[in-house]
Design a protein around this motif. Structure first.
Motif, PDB file in Angstrom:
ATOM      1  N   TRP A  61       0.825  -1.208   0.000  1.00  0.00           N
ATOM      2  CA  TRP A  61       0.000   0.000   0.000  1.00  0.00           C
ATOM      3  C   TRP A  61       0.858   1.256   0.000  1.00  0.00           C
ATOM      4  CZ3 TRP A  61      -4.521  -0.751  -1.698  1.00  0.00           C
ATOM      5  CH2 TRP A  61      -5.266  -1.872  -1.361  1.00  0.00           C
ATOM      6  N   SER A  62       2.004   1.218   0.673  1.00  0.00           N
ATOM      7  CA  SER A  62       2.867   2.398   0.750  1.00  0.00           C
ATOM      8  C   SER A  62       3.474   2.755  -0.606  1.00  0.00           C
ATOM      9  CB  SER A  62       3.990   2.163   1.769  1.00  0.00           C
ATOM     10  OG  SER A  62       4.781   1.058   1.385  1.00  0.00           O
ATOM     11  N   GLN A  63       3.457   1.832  -1.563  1.00  0.00           N
ATOM     12  CA  GLN A  63       4.007   2.079  -2.893  1.00  0.00           C
ATOM     13  C   GLN A  63       2.978   2.663  -3.867  1.00  0.00           C
ATOM     14  OE1 GLN A  63       7.200   1.728  -3.828  1.00  0.00           O
ATOM     15  NE2 GLN A  63       7.674   1.165  -1.718  1.00  0.00           N
ATOM     16  N   ILE A  64       1.724   2.728  -3.439  1.00  0.00           N
ATOM     17  CA  ILE A  64       0.656   3.212  -4.316  1.00  0.00           C
ATOM     18  C   ILE A  64       0.352   4.663  -3.967  1.00  0.00           C
ATOM     19  CG2 ILE A  64      -1.713   2.864  -5.081  1.00  0.00           C
ATOM     20  CD1 ILE A  64      -1.407  -0.067  -4.200  1.00  0.00           C
ATOM     21  N   PRO A  65       0.461   5.585  -4.938  1.00  0.00           N
ATOM     22  CA  PRO A  65       0.147   6.994  -4.663  1.00  0.00           C
ATOM     23  C   PRO A  65      -1.304   7.170  -4.212  1.00  0.00           C
ATOM     24  CG  PRO A  65       1.231   6.741  -6.795  1.00  0.00           C
ATOM     25  CD  PRO A  65       0.910   5.370  -6.294  1.00  0.00           C
ATOM     26  N   LYS A  66      -1.526   8.193  -3.398  1.00  0.00           N
ATOM     27  CA  LYS A  66      -2.861   8.451  -2.845  1.00  0.00           C
ATOM     28  C   LYS A  66      -3.885   8.812  -3.922  1.00  0.00           C
ATOM     29  CE  LYS A  66      -1.588   7.951   1.434  1.00  0.00           C
ATOM     30  NZ  LYS A  66      -1.698   6.620   1.955  1.00  0.00           N
ATOM     31  N   ASN A  67      -3.430   9.378  -5.050  1.00  0.00           N
ATOM     32  CA  ASN A  67      -4.369   9.834  -6.083  1.00  0.00           C
ATOM     33  C   ASN A  67      -4.839   8.721  -7.021  1.00  0.00           C
ATOM     34  OD1 ASN A  67      -1.944   9.453  -7.392  1.00  0.00           O
ATOM     35  ND2 ASN A  67      -2.046  11.339  -8.577  1.00  0.00           N
ATOM     36  N   VAL A  68      -4.374   7.497  -6.807  1.00  0.00           N
ATOM     37  CA  VAL A  68      -4.780   6.366  -7.647  1.00  0.00           C
ATOM     38  C   VAL A  68      -6.192   5.940  -7.244  1.00  0.00           C
ATOM     39  CG1 VAL A  68      -4.286   3.955  -8.228  1.00  0.00           C
ATOM     40  CG2 VAL A  68      -2.420   5.593  -7.981  1.00  0.00           C
ATOM     41  N   PRO A  69      -7.089   5.780  -8.236  1.00  0.00           N
ATOM     42  CA  PRO A  69      -8.448   5.344  -7.911  1.00  0.00           C
ATOM     43  C   PRO A  69      -8.449   3.976  -7.233  1.00  0.00           C
ATOM     44  CG  PRO A  69      -8.274   6.001 -10.225  1.00  0.00           C
ATOM     45  CD  PRO A  69      -6.891   5.997  -9.654  1.00  0.00           C
ATOM     46  N   LYS A  70      -9.544   3.686  -6.543  1.00  0.00           N
ATOM     47  CA  LYS A  70      -9.681   2.398  -5.847  1.00  0.00           C
ATOM     48  C   LYS A  70      -9.485   1.245  -6.826  1.00  0.00           C
ATOM     49  CE  LYS A  70     -12.746  -0.094  -2.773  1.00  0.00           C
ATOM     50  NZ  LYS A  70     -14.026  -0.083  -2.084  1.00  0.00           N
TER      51      LYS A  70
END
Length: 107
Positions: A43-52
């Motif tokens: 999860w820490s590798q996924i940017p916050k702006n990526v859709p669900k």
């Protein structure tokens, strides 16, 4: 490379990856992997702006590390699939149209 989300856990996403087209450095890493076709995208590798993300979704990933026990760590890569695969999609659409036409002619 492109991966398909297989499972969603509290640690991150387990992603099925294709090792068909690896660069030389990644291929050397993949040679020592027990499970070359699956990796963990934390999860820490996924940017916050990526859709669900849902199971079955295609996402851009790269292999960041392969542990001695064969576990594969992945990093997220921003991919706009329509831009990356526009030519492939167009060629596929044309080929399908041709095949449908030939099928109609045969029937």
């Amino acid at each position: 490379m492109i991966g398909q989300v297989e499972n969603i856990t509290r640690f991150g996403l387990f992603v099925k990856i294709s090792t068909d087209k690896l660069d030389e450095s990644t291929e050397k890493l993949a040679d020592k992997a027990v499970s070359k076709n699956r990796g963990l995208l934390r999860w820490s590798q996924i940017p916050k702006n990526v859709p669900k993300v849902q199971i079955g979704d295609l996402i851009g990933v790269e292999i960041s590390n392969i542990h001695e026990d064969g576990k594969v760590d992945l990093n997220y890569q921003e991919k706009i699939f329509k831009n990356v695969y526009a030519e492939f999609l167009e060629t596929s659409h044309q080929r399908l149209t041709e095949l449908e036409q030939k099928n109609r002619e045969l029937n």
